[in-house]
Design a protein around this motif. Sequence first.
Motif, PDB file in Angstrom:
ATOM      1  N   THR A  73       0.807  -1.220   0.000  1.00 10.37           N
ATOM      2  CA  THR A  73       0.000   0.000   0.000  1.00 10.37           C
ATOM      3  C   THR A  73       0.840   1.270   0.000  1.00 10.37           C
ATOM      4  N   GLU A  74       1.948   1.265   0.749  1.00  9.26           N
ATOM      5  CA  GLU A  74       2.758   2.481   0.838  1.00  9.26           C
ATOM      6  C   GLU A  74       3.342   2.852  -0.515  1.00  9.26           C
ATOM      7  N   ALA A  75       3.843   1.873  -1.257  1.00  7.51           N
ATOM      8  CA  ALA A  75       4.414   2.148  -2.575  1.00  7.51           C
ATOM      9  C   ALA A  75       3.347   2.680  -3.525  1.00  7.51           C
ATOM     10  N   ALA A  76       2.156   2.048  -3.510  1.00  6.99           N
ATOM     11  CA  ALA A  76       1.070   2.508  -4.375  1.00  6.99           C
ATOM     12  C   ALA A  76       0.617   3.906  -3.983  1.00  6.99           C
ATOM     13  N   GLY A  77       0.564   4.180  -2.668  1.00  8.77           N
ATOM     14  CA  GLY A  77       0.170   5.511  -2.209  1.00  8.77           C
ATOM     15  C   GLY A  77       1.177   6.572  -2.616  1.00  8.77           C
ATOM     16  N   ALA A  78       2.460   6.244  -2.535  1.00  2.82           N
ATOM     17  CA  ALA A  78       3.497   7.204  -2.950  1.00  2.82           C
ATOM     18  C   ALA A  78       3.388   7.497  -4.436  1.00  2.82           C
ATOM     19  N   LEU A  79       3.138   6.462  -5.239  1.00 10.21           N
ATOM     20  CA  LEU A  79       2.981   6.661  -6.674  1.00 10.21           C
ATOM     21  C   LEU A  79       1.743   7.491  -6.975  1.00 10.21           C
ATOM     22  N   ALA A  80       0.643   7.214  -6.274  1.00 17.53           N
ATOM     23  CA  ALA A  80      -0.590   7.976  -6.488  1.00 17.53           C
ATOM     24  C   ALA A  80      -0.375   9.457  -6.195  1.00 17.53           C
ATOM     25  N   ARG A  81       0.390   9.760  -5.136  1.00 14.86           N
ATOM     26  CA  ARG A  81       0.655  11.172  -4.824  1.00 14.86           C
ATOM     27  C   ARG A  81       1.481  11.829  -5.923  1.00 14.86           C
TER      28      ARG A  81
END
Length: 405
Positions: free
Chosen positions: A196-204
């Motif tokens: 989730t953290e990697a996907a959240g960083a990419l989304a930002r």
Amino acid sequence: MSQDSATATEAARKLTGRRRREVVAVLLFSGGPIFESSIPLSVFGIDRQDAGVPRYRLLVCGGEEGPLRTTGGLELTAPYGLEAISRAGTVVVPAWRSITSPPPAEALDALRRAHEEGARIVGLCTGAFVLAAAGLLDGRPATTHWMYAPTLAKRYPSVHVDPRELFVDDGDVLTSAGTAAGIDLCLHIVRTDHGTEAAGALARRLVVPPRRSGGQERYLDRSLPEEIGSDPLAEVVAWALEHLHEQFDVETLAARAYMSRRTFDRRFRSLTGSAPLQWLITQRVLQAQRLLETSDYSVDEVAGRCGFRSPVALRGHFRRQLGSSPAAYRAAYRARRPQGVAESAATVVETMVPSQGPPSGRRGSPLPSAPVVLTASVGSGDHSLPGPEAFVPGRPALPGQRSAP
């Protein structure tokens, strides 16, 4: 497919030694739209390790002889050909130029071979037609843009087309709806691979919600599939759209078509990609949206004018499809509508607040979220869309919006 056979199939499709999931091949064709084609290039082709996003290796492959002509007459030259797919553990087909013409046989063979060797195959929007032509969607659930879902269901009847989903994850084969849903699916892949953290960083970095809940229902319109124009059911469908204010059921439509209910259900699904009852409910909810936006009718009156048997029925279906009550939808719409702008000069774009629940797709059910109606007025400087700060961690959320994780 039984559980035992599915397990055996999965075991047989383990990645071969030369394939790795983080090696992503994007298969491009001439005539494909550049926006859809650029989505996997941006997600998997840019090094964002400084933001905590693990790096993928991107192989851009031409699915046919180049140069490849795309939107606006631009010409592209892919650095790799079909042979490079043999090194990829993830193969993405972001678009196909025509939903009625067959893709090149060589490209289909390369996709089948990649799948047999354990590669994860992804079709974004009309890319699902390429996967279907390769036989990779046979007996599987899949989705595509709601406008093309009827054609996909009709051309490939063994595919279980669901036009409601933003994307469908069926393990080693994944498909998505239109442009923005392609981003949703790519983020889902990153989340599956790296958390989730990697996907959240990419989304930002992309300035998009890390997850969207809901499906395609709120984007459907009243237009009919092109293929239905000469079909005997066309008159029945047109009648239904003109009489949504009346109370009738699917049996009524079947009788007008001089068919049994079972035959009517089968014929209707083959033409529209949707069960007739679900289609009818969706059309009634869409009509309710229009009346809530353009009239002062009470919710009870709206329910009656859309053919619902009671306001309770309207509220239930409205909330299931749009994640909001009719009254809350109207209040949000009117609060966001620019003052002094004519109704016909406003385009309403509805989006869902990022959800902490599972994404829309076959794996799991989304948590309900309150919708936020965002209005972009034509000919006005007021574009009430959230800026990049809406998704910066630690920054207070906009009214009615959850803070980014």
